[in-house]
Design a protein around this motif. Sequence first.
Motif, PDB file in Angstrom:
ATOM      1  N   SER A 347       1.064  -1.253   0.028  1.00  0.00           N
ATOM      2  CA  SER A 347       0.039   0.038   0.239  1.00  0.00           C
ATOM      3  C   SER A 347       0.902   1.112  -0.082  1.00  0.00           C
ATOM      4  N   THR A 364      -5.779   7.968   2.104  1.00  0.00           N
ATOM      5  CA  THR A 364      -5.817   6.807   1.142  1.00  0.00           C
ATOM      6  C   THR A 364      -4.717   6.480   0.582  1.00  0.00           C
ATOM      7  N   ARG A 366      -2.708   3.496  -2.214  1.00  0.00           N
ATOM      8  CA  ARG A 366      -2.851   3.045  -3.570  1.00  0.00           C
ATOM      9  C   ARG A 366      -2.251   1.578  -3.165  1.00  0.00           C
ATOM     10  N   ARG A 367      -3.126   0.582  -3.695  1.00  0.00           N
ATOM     11  CA  ARG A 367      -2.733  -0.852  -3.729  1.00  0.00           C
ATOM     12  C   ARG A 367      -1.350  -1.175  -4.756  1.00  0.00           C
ATOM     13  N   THR A 378      -1.529  -0.503  -8.824  1.00  0.00           N
ATOM     14  CA  THR A 378      -3.084  -1.160  -9.349  1.00  0.00           C
ATOM     15  C   THR A 378      -4.098  -0.273  -9.311  1.00  0.00           C
ATOM     16  N   HIS A 379      -5.012  -0.739  -9.738  1.00  0.00           N
ATOM     17  CA  HIS A 379      -6.632   0.069  -9.807  1.00  0.00           C
ATOM     18  C   HIS A 379      -7.100   0.138  -8.586  1.00  0.00           C
ATOM     19  N   LEU A 380      -6.668  -0.748  -7.533  1.00  0.00           N
ATOM     20  CA  LEU A 380      -7.343  -0.692  -6.476  1.00  0.00           C
ATOM     21  C   LEU A 380      -6.821   0.274  -5.239  1.00  0.00           C
ATOM     22  N   SER A 381      -7.580   0.917  -4.447  1.00  0.00           N
ATOM     23  CA  SER A 381      -7.197   1.807  -3.574  1.00  0.00           C
ATOM     24  C   SER A 381      -7.841   1.427  -2.083  1.00  0.00           C
ATOM     25  N   GLU A 382      -7.451   2.038  -0.827  1.00  0.00           N
ATOM     26  CA  GLU A 382      -8.100   2.003   0.294  1.00  0.00           C
ATOM     27  C   GLU A 382      -8.035   3.130   1.176  1.00  0.00           C
TER      28      GLU A 382
END
Length: 465
Positions: A347, A364, A366-367, A378-382
């Motif tokens: 992350s 936030t 970014r994965r 990647t296109h994923l985030s948390e």
Amino acid sequence: MTTSNIAVPTAETPSMDTHSPSLDTHLSPSSLDTLFSDLQPPLTDRQAAIESARCLYCYDAPCIKACPTGINIPSFIASLHAGNVEGAARTILESNIMGGSCARVCPTEILCEQSCVRNKEAECAPVLIGRLQRYATDHASFTGHPFKRAEASGKTIAVIGAGPAGLSCAHRLAMLGHEVEVFEAEDKAGGLNEYGIARYKLTDNYAQQEVDFILGIGGITVHSGKALGRDIQLDTLVTEFDAVFLAIGLQATRQLQLDQEHHSAVMDAVDYIKTLRQASDLSELVVPQSAVVIGAGNTAIDIACQLKRLGAEEVTLVYRRGEQDMGATHHEQQIAKQHQVRIRTWSRPETIHVDENGHLTGMTFRRTELQQNHLVDTHLSEQIACEAIFKAVGQTLSLPEADDVELPVIQNGKIHVDEHFKTSMDKVFAGGDCTGIGQDLTVEAVQQGKLAALAIHQSLCQKTA
């Protein structure tokens, strides 16, 4: 104790973000003192006797080779087993004058104890070398200082920085008969041991006790509150002293290069740890209920665990790569997990969130993943909600620059030295974290200070020959 959206507090007057109400964690001063007692209690007399009997006293001991300071480990353990505590301590201190603190903070699990041949025996458990070393240094009772100074050389050396490297160098130079003047930017000597180690690793003002012991040899004068570039100048020291040793460590924290990074609730972990270690009453510290720690080294683990001990309800440690790439040892990672610190890997910090009222609300990430050995997004985030963010992403060198003042050559962000710890400047040597030699460990700094002192001594002897 109070919690809030916070800026870096001081022990005397905790700083609070007035945007947020304070919250009580109900931890009393006595409870906090208990929580910050020794992480690993010292061995009792009986435990030390039993553990010292486990050593096989190897002739070609791999534990010695694994120790950065080259302590004769089988010899000191044999002395302990024979009841000669002073002899054991002397053996340790001959190689490592800061053997007491190193016994407490050294990652023995990846050094001497990992190399112990007992790991290959049926019990698969090494001799507890670090705890035996602590027992020896804690229980030794010397009449005066255990080491005597050589005949006065008439030479005076300036040491810049009173951390492990600087103190080790100063002590060895004093043993060799030189006069040493140590210049320290902080109010106290000790460096990382005094200001940067988790409070539960070095308890009971041990760092200052060790400083007093080192200075007990004589011939060392410490000047506190003297910062390079502000109060003292390198070119002046080179002129006034026979040699100069730079042990200035790494002073600045790397930046995330994100908007809102300078918000009052985004802090350098080392600054908070420094405040925590100097606090006389831990219950007066301001602590967030929820925090994010960015980093993967021992400093990140130290701040995360201490926040939990102070009463933070949720602490999340976030790292852009995997656990196997973390700078903190597996042992330290397990300590974090035992403190119920959440560890989020893969992350990358992306955005710091602040609401319309100025409150920090979260961050936030970014994965990430590895593609052909390259870290990519990647296109994923948390998004992780938090009241405070602590940066533990590494320290950088900060040398004061001035017109017409020569500075040593910097290579890869650190002071370049040769195999004798000599910099590009005449009469100037360097060691410890400010150089690129070895790992950033206390025990490595002590060894570099000792070896640099021997190199300085040899250089001075050659000039007078």
